[in-house]
Design a protein around this motif. Structure first.
Motif, PDB file in Angstrom:
ATOM      1  N   UNK A 176      57.454 -25.152  92.764  1.00 11.99           N
ATOM      2  CA  UNK A 176      58.892 -25.234  92.440  1.00 11.99           C
ATOM      3  C   UNK A 176      59.232 -24.300  91.278  1.00 11.99           C
ATOM      4  N   UNK A 177      58.422 -24.363  90.242  1.00 13.88           N
ATOM      5  CA  UNK A 177      58.719 -23.602  89.028  1.00 13.88           C
ATOM      6  C   UNK A 177      58.718 -22.097  89.288  1.00 13.88           C
ATOM      7  N   UNK A 178      57.709 -21.634  89.997  1.00 13.51           N
ATOM      8  CA  UNK A 178      57.606 -20.197  90.200  1.00 13.51           C
ATOM      9  C   UNK A 178      58.725 -19.668  91.101  1.00 13.51           C
ATOM     10  N   UNK A 179      59.224 -20.543  92.001  1.00  9.14           N
ATOM     11  CA  UNK A 179      60.376 -20.161  92.817  1.00  9.14           C
ATOM     12  C   UNK A 179      61.607 -19.949  91.914  1.00  9.14           C
ATOM     13  N   UNK A 180      61.790 -20.871  90.967  1.00 13.49           N
ATOM     14  CA  UNK A 180      62.916 -20.732  90.032  1.00 13.49           C
ATOM     15  C   UNK A 180      62.771 -19.448  89.205  1.00 13.49           C
ATOM     16  N   UNK A 216      47.296 -31.399  87.915  1.00 18.50           N
ATOM     17  CA  UNK A 216      47.552 -31.466  86.479  1.00 18.50           C
ATOM     18  C   UNK A 216      49.042 -31.360  86.144  1.00 18.50           C
ATOM     19  N   UNK A 217      49.350 -31.613  84.903  1.00 21.39           N
ATOM     20  CA  UNK A 217      50.715 -31.503  84.402  1.00 21.39           C
ATOM     21  C   UNK A 217      51.220 -30.066  84.566  1.00 21.39           C
ATOM     22  N   UNK A 218      52.503 -29.927  84.897  1.00 23.92           N
ATOM     23  CA  UNK A 218      53.080 -28.595  84.990  1.00 23.92           C
ATOM     24  C   UNK A 218      53.096 -27.931  83.614  1.00 23.92           C
ATOM     25  N   UNK A 219      52.652 -26.684  83.567  1.00 18.53           N
ATOM     26  CA  UNK A 219      52.666 -25.889  82.333  1.00 18.53           C
ATOM     27  C   UNK A 219      53.275 -24.542  82.682  1.00 18.53           C
ATOM     28  N   UNK A 220      54.013 -23.940  81.749  1.00 12.28           N
ATOM     29  CA  UNK A 220      54.616 -22.647  82.056  1.00 12.28           C
ATOM     30  C   UNK A 220      54.652 -21.750  80.830  1.00 12.28           C
ATOM     31  N   UNK A 258      61.137 -27.505  83.477  1.00 12.75           N
ATOM     32  CA  UNK A 258      60.350 -28.712  83.181  1.00 12.75           C
ATOM     33  C   UNK A 258      61.092 -29.942  83.665  1.00 12.75           C
ATOM     34  N   UNK A 259      62.409 -29.964  83.485  1.00  8.51           N
ATOM     35  CA  UNK A 259      63.180 -31.125  83.943  1.00  8.51           C
ATOM     36  C   UNK A 259      63.092 -31.295  85.460  1.00  8.51           C
ATOM     37  N   UNK A 260      63.009 -30.179  86.162  1.00 12.09           N
ATOM     38  CA  UNK A 260      62.942 -30.274  87.627  1.00 12.09           C
ATOM     39  C   UNK A 260      61.534 -30.593  88.144  1.00 12.09           C
ATOM     40  N   UNK A 261      60.515 -30.444  87.309  1.00 14.12           N
ATOM     41  CA  UNK A 261      59.146 -30.654  87.806  1.00 14.12           C
ATOM     42  C   UNK A 261      58.453 -31.857  87.171  1.00 14.12           C
ATOM     43  N   UNK A 303      54.050 -20.477  86.156  1.00 15.87           N
ATOM     44  CA  UNK A 303      53.762 -21.898  85.956  1.00 15.87           C
ATOM     45  C   UNK A 303      52.521 -22.279  86.735  1.00 15.87           C
ATOM     46  N   UNK A 304      51.765 -23.251  86.223  1.00 14.19           N
ATOM     47  CA  UNK A 304      50.589 -23.811  86.897  1.00 14.19           C
ATOM     48  C   UNK A 304      50.730 -25.325  86.892  1.00 14.19           C
ATOM     49  N   UNK A 305      49.893 -26.021  87.676  1.00 12.19           N
ATOM     50  CA  UNK A 305      49.939 -27.481  87.713  1.00 12.19           C
ATOM     51  C   UNK A 305      50.781 -27.978  88.879  1.00 12.19           C
TER      52      UNK A 305
END
Lengths: 234, 234, 234, 234, 234, 234, 234
Positions: D174-178, D38-42, D200-203, D167-169
Motif C-alpha cells: 500500500x505504502x509504495x503505491x502511494x 513486521x511493522x510498516x517502516x518507511x 502510516x495512518x493508512x497502513x 516502505x517495508x513491512x
C-alpha cells in the motif's frame, strides 16, 4: 559377504562410529569387507629374513614400477596392502615420511613395531571420530631391525598382530591354511619364495597379473626380485 | 551407468565417507561416473617424449586459449582432465603453484611423480572426511624429468598408476582397446600424434570440437601443436 | 526447468556436496537454475575494447546508481551478474578489494584472468564443503589489460571460459544465437553497442527497466554510457 | 503467504543453505516472510534531508524511549527495521560500534553506503553457511553524508537498493503505491512529514501505537520529532 | 499452549535456527513457552526507585538465601527471571562478572541499559547458531543509574523493552492487566510494595512459597525487604 | 518414569538442546531420570557441622576405599552423587583440581558456593550446546567455610539450591518426607548421624551394601566415620 | 544380549551421547556389550603382589609376543583388556607415554590410581561428545606402588573400581562367582596363580589359546610367567 544384519538393526551401520546393540562397529566390519575383496598379499619369515608377495597388473601399457604392490617404506622395511589402494598409498607415503623423520631425529632407523604402531594408531583414530570413515585397507609390514625379523598385520580397526607367515585379501583363507601346513621355522629363503609362489598361484591366477615379490635379508636391505630371479627360484 | 544398487543398500550412497556392507565407498564410485561422462582425454609415451590429447570446443565466439583442455603445469609437465572441469581447474592451479614453490625452494623442477602424489593425496583426503565430497575428476599427468618420461593417471579415489598410453573419459574403453593393439614401445613422435588423432576421431567426433594436442619432448618443454602442425602430422 | 529427477534419486539433491549415482552434483545444477532465472546480461568484444550490458530497474523512486547492474571492479575491469544479486554484490566487493590489494602490493593493475581465477576458486570451494551452499550466480567479467581484451564467464561450479561475445541469464539462449549470427571480429564500438541494444530488446522488454551499458576501451577505463549516449548509438 | 510449495519439493526448505531444483533458497524466502509480517517502516527523501517513520507501542506502562523503533546509528545516520526486532537490535548495535570505530580510525564519519555494505555483507553471510540461519529482518538506512542524502534498503538476502521513498513491512505494498503517486523530487520537509503521516495512518492504524518519526537534515544531525512537532506538521 | 502447528509444518520446529514458511522461529517460540510456565516475576517503578518481586520456595529444609529469586547483580542493579532457572543463574553470574569488570575498567558502575544489552546480545546469539539452543528464560532487570530508574525486560529472542511496571511468567497476563489499571506515575515506595504484594497474591498463592521483594532507591543500593518489612508495608 | 510423551511430540526428545512445543528440554529431563535411578544420597546440617551419607557396595572382593561414594573435594568440602557415577567421578576430580588451584592462587580455601557454581556452570553448559549431552548426575556438596555450613544441591540442568537436609536418588521422596518431619535446627551431630542411618535403612536396604558417612565439623575437616563409629552412634 | 529395547524407544540408541526417556545412555551400554563379548581377563591380589591373567592365541604362525594380551604399562603397572583390542592397544600406548612423562617430570613412578584416572577420564569424555563413540573396551589395571597393591577396573563409561580379585569379558560371571567362593586375603602367589589357572580353564577352554599370566611382586617389577613356570605352579 558379511553376516546378514537383522532388519531391526537397520541404521546402526549407516552412521560412522556408532555401536550396535550387541557391541559391534558395523562401519569397521564393512571396511574389513573391502580388505576381503582386495588382492591376496602375503608375508613369510625365513631364516635370517622375510619376504612379501602379491601380484601386480601385467600389460603392455602399464608401467611395471607404478603397478608394483609391494611398497618399500625404508631400507629395512616394506609393506603389502589389500583393500582400497588409494588409502594404502597415502598411509605408505606417511610411513615413509615418518621413517625418514625418525632417522634424521634419532640418527638410527625406525624399528618395525614403532612404524606399525604409527599406522595402527592412525587407523584406530578413524574408527573413533564421527567425522571420519575407517581406512578400507589392511597391511602386512615386514621389517628387519635390531630386535630381529618382524611380519606385522595392521587391520582397519587399527589392531596389530605379528606372524611368521600370513596372508590377507581375497585368498587369505586358502593361503593361511597352506601356511599352517607347510610353513616351518628356519626355512631357507629359496623355500620361502617357492612357498610364496605356490600360494599366489593357488589364490590369484589371473592371466593379467604377474608376481611381485620383495625380500629383506639379514643385510636389512629391501630388494625386489626380478622376473628372472623369481623364475630361477621355482 | 553404475551397477544397480539393491534396495536394501539404500542410504549407504547418500552420505559421504561411509562404507556399504560389502566394503564399497559409493560416493567415490559416483565421482568416477562423473569421470566416465567427461570428454575423452589421452596420453601417449613415444621415443624421447610424451603427448597429451583431447578435444576443445570450437566456435566463432569462444576464445580458443580459454577453452584449451590440455593444461600446462610447468615447463616440463602438463595434464588433461575428464569430469568436472571446475574441480580440474582448481587442482591444476594448485599444482602450478606447488611446482613453482618447489622450483624456488629446491632450485630444481619438481619431478612428475612428486607432483602426482600431491594431487593424489588431495583427492584421497576428500574421500575420507565427512565434510567434503570426493573430487569428480580424473587426470592424466605427463612429465619429462631426470627419471625419464612419465604418464600418470590420478583417479577420484586418489589412486595413481603410470602408463605407456592411456585414455580416460567417455571414450576410454574404445581408446584403450586401440592402444593395446597399436601402441608400440619407441614409436616416434609423428606416429604417436597420428595414433592420438585416430583415437580421438573414433571417440569424440563432434562437429563443435577441435583437437587439442600438446607434446613434451626431450627438451623438457611443454608445447601445444598448432592446427597446422596437427594437419601436417596426419 | 531442470531435468526431471527419477524418484529413486530422491535425496541426492537435498544434501550439499554429494554425488548422484551418475556422477552429478545436483546442488550445483540447482544453483545454475538460479542463474537461468536471472536478468539477461551480456558482453561483447569489439575492436580495441569490450562492452557489458544488462537492464536495470527504472522508476521514479529508485535511485538509478544503486540499481545499476553493471559493476565497476577496477579502472580496467567490470562485471555483470545473473542470479542471486546478494551473492553477486558480495563477490563483486571482494573482487574490488582484491584488485586494490594487488595494485598496492605489485604496483600494477591486476589482470583480468587473475581476478577471474579468484572468483572461480571461491565459487568452486563452495561446491566442495558440506557446510556451504554453492553461489547462485554467474558472472561475465570484462577487462582490458596488457594481454588484451578479455570477456570471461564464471559459473556456479567455478568454471571459467573466455568469449568474444556471450550472454547469461534468462535470455541467454536467444542472445547467444544472435551472437553466433551477427558478431564479427573487429566490429567497431558503435556496431557492438547497437548489437547489445538489439539483443537486450529481444530478451528483456520490461517497461520497468532501462538499459545499463558500460564500455572499456583501449584507454583501459571503465565508462558507463549515459541514456543520451545510448540513444545516439541506435 | 509464500507460494505453495509442491509436495515433491518437501525438505528443500527445512535445511539451511540448500537450493531447490528451480534455484530458490527457501530459508531466505521464509526470512522475507518474517519481514512482511513486521511493522510498516518507511523512509522519504526531501529537499536537503531525509525522514524515517514507523509506529511504536503506546501505553501507560511502556517507557517510550525503549519502544522507539527509529534507531539512531550515528549523528548523521539512522535506521528503521521490519521483522524480528531482536535481530534488528543486534545489527543496529553492531552498526553503531562500526560507525564509532570508523570515526576514530579515519577521523571522519562513515558514509551511509559503507555502513549499508557492512550490514548487507553480514546478512548475506548468514544465507551461505549451514550453521547459521538468515537474519529475519529488513532495514531502511537513512544517511546524509558528503555524497548527499541516501535511503538504502537491506533485505534478508543481503541485497542493497537505494530509494527516494520506500516502505517495508506489512503495509509495504500500500505504502509504495502511494509513494509512486505522491512523492516528488525536492518536496520540502513539511510535505514529506505529511506524506509519512498519511501513509502510516493508512497502513498501521492500531490504537495502541503512536507515530515515531526522525529527520536528518542538511546539518547532518539525526533528530526525533516530538509528538507536538508531529501534530503541528499535520 | 502455543498455536497448533498445522501438520504440513512438521519438522520446522525440531531443528534449531530454521524459519517456518511464514517466517517464524519455532524454537524461540517454544523457549518463550518455558517462560510462560515459570514463576510470576514483576518490577514496579516508583518515585525515586524501583522494586522487583517474586515468590521463593518456603520450607523448613531449604535455606532461604539459596532459594531467593530476586538476584542482586551489582550495588545498583538487580534482576528477576522466569523460566529455566539454571539458564537464569548462569546469565546472572555472567552479568555480575561483567558489572565488576566494567567498574574496574572504567572506575564507574555500569548503567542498566549497558548490562541489558550484554544479556540481550547473548540471548539473540543463541537463536542464530545451529549449534546452540535459545535460552529458556526471560529477565526483568532493575537499575538506578545516572540516567534514572530503569525496568528492562529481556526475552528469549534477545529483545529488550523498558517498562514502568511489568510482569513475566505464568501470572503475567493477570498481573499486567492490574498494572494497567492501578499503576500511576510517582507512586511512593509503600504504594508500590502494596501493589506488588497484591499482584503476587493474585497470581502465585501457593502455600509453599513466600514473597521475595527487593528495592533499589535513590541511594542506588539494592536492598532485600525482610519478612517483617513486607508485613509492615501491607 | 517420566510423563508419557504424546506421539505428536516424537523427535523433540532425540535431539540434544531442542525445546518441545511447551518449552521443555527433554534431554535434561531424561538426565534427571538417570539421577532418580541412582543410589540414595543425603546431607544433613547439624549444630556446627554437616554430614553426607550414602551406601557403598560391600563384598569380600571390592576394595572399600574405591567403592566409597562420599567424595572428599578439599579439607573442608565433600560431595555425594546420584546417577552416572563416571560423570560424577570426572566432575569430582575437576572440582578437586579447582579447589587446589584456588588455594594456591588466593592463599585461602575456596568457599562452598564458589565450588558449587563451578560445577553448576559446567553442567548448564552441557544442556546448551548441540555437541554435548547433559551430565546424568546430581550432587550434594557439603562445606564448612567462613560463611558457615552449606549443603548445596546441583542438578543436571545446572541449578543450585541450598538445604538444611536433603536427599537425592531413588529414595529421595521417602527421605525428604522424613526430613520434613524429623529434622530440627541445631540438632547435635549424634542425632544427625542417627537420622541419616534411619533414612538410609528405609531407602537402601540391600544386603550387599554398607553405610558410607562423612562429617565436616567446626574444625572444617572432612572425616569419614568408621564402621565402628557408625555402630556406636546408633 | 542387552535388554530388549521397546519399539517406542527406537532411535535413542543410534545417536551418540543422547539419553533415553528413562535416563540411559544406550551407546555406552552397547559398548559394554563389546566388553561382554571379549576374552575373559582377570586380576588377583595376593600377599605382597598381584597377578593378571587371560588367554592369548596359540599357533604355529603367530608370534607369541605380539599376541600377548597382558600389557606392561610401566615397571610396576600392567593391564588386561576385554573388548575391542584396537581400542585397548591405543589406550595402553597412551598410558605408557603418560607413565614415562610422569617419571621424567616428577622423578618418581606414577601411582596406579593416577594412571587409572587418566584412562577413565579419556573414556568418560568419549561418552559426552556427539562427535565421538565410547571406547568399546574395559581394563583391569594392576599396580604396586607406595600405597600398596591395586587392581583397578575401568569400564566404557569411565567408571573406576578397585578389587581384590575380579574378572571381565565373556567369562566374567562364572569367574567372579568362583572368586567370591575361593579368594582369601593374604593367599600366597602360588595359590593365586593356581586360582587364575583354574578360573581361566573354566571360562576359556579353546584349544587355540594358551594362558598369558603376569605377576607384579613386592619388588614392583612386572614379570611374565613362562609356560614352564605356569606348568610348575599347577
Amino acid at each position: 559377504m558379511v553376516d546378514i544384519m537383522p532388519p531391526e538393526y537397520m541404521g546402526y551401520d549407516r552412521t560412522i562410529a556408532v555401536f550396535s546393540p550387541d557391541g559391534r562397529l558395523f562401519q569397521v566390519e564393512y571396511a574389513k569387507e573391502a580388505v576381503k575383496r582386495g588382492t591376496t598379499c602375503l608375508g613369510i619369515v625365513f631364516n635370517g629374513g622375510i619376504l612379501l608377495a602379491t601380484v601386480k597388473p601385467k600389460g603392455k601399457l602399464i608401467v611395471p614400477t607404478s603397478a608394483e604392490k609391494v611398497f618399500q617404506i625404508d631400507d629395512h622395511v616394506g609393506a603389502v596392502a589389500s583393500g582400497l589402494l588409494a588409502d594404502a598409498r597415502v598411509l605408505v607415503n606417511q610411513s615413509r615420511v615418518r621413517a625418514q623423520v625418525h632417522k634424521i631425529t634419532y640418527e638410527e632407523p625406525i624399528d618395525a613395531w614403532g612404524l606399525a604402531r604409527v599406522v595402527g594408531d592412525r587407523m584406530q583414530l578413524s574408527t573413533l571420530y564421527a567425522g571420519l570413515r575407517p581406512f578400507g585397507v589392511a597391511f602386512l609390514l615386514a621389517g628387519v631391525d635390531q630386535s630381529g625379523v618382524h611380519l606385522i598385520e595392521a587391520d582397519p580397526s587399527g589392531m596389530l598382530y605379528e606372524w611368521q607367515a600370513y596372508a590377507i585379501g581375497k585368498g587369505a583363507v586358502v593361503a593361511n591354511k597352506i601356511f599352517s601346513q607347510k610353513w616351518k621355522a628356519n626355512i631357507d629363503k629359496r623355500t620361502a619364495v617357492q612357498l610364496a609362489i605356490d600360494v599366489m598361484n593357488k589364490t590369484e591366477k589371473g592371466k593379467d597379473t604377474v608376481l611381485d615379490i620383495a625380500v629383506i635379508g639379514s643385510g636389512k636391505k629391501f630388494k625386489k626380485l626380478s622376473e628372472d630371479e623369481i623364475k630361477k627360484m621355482k
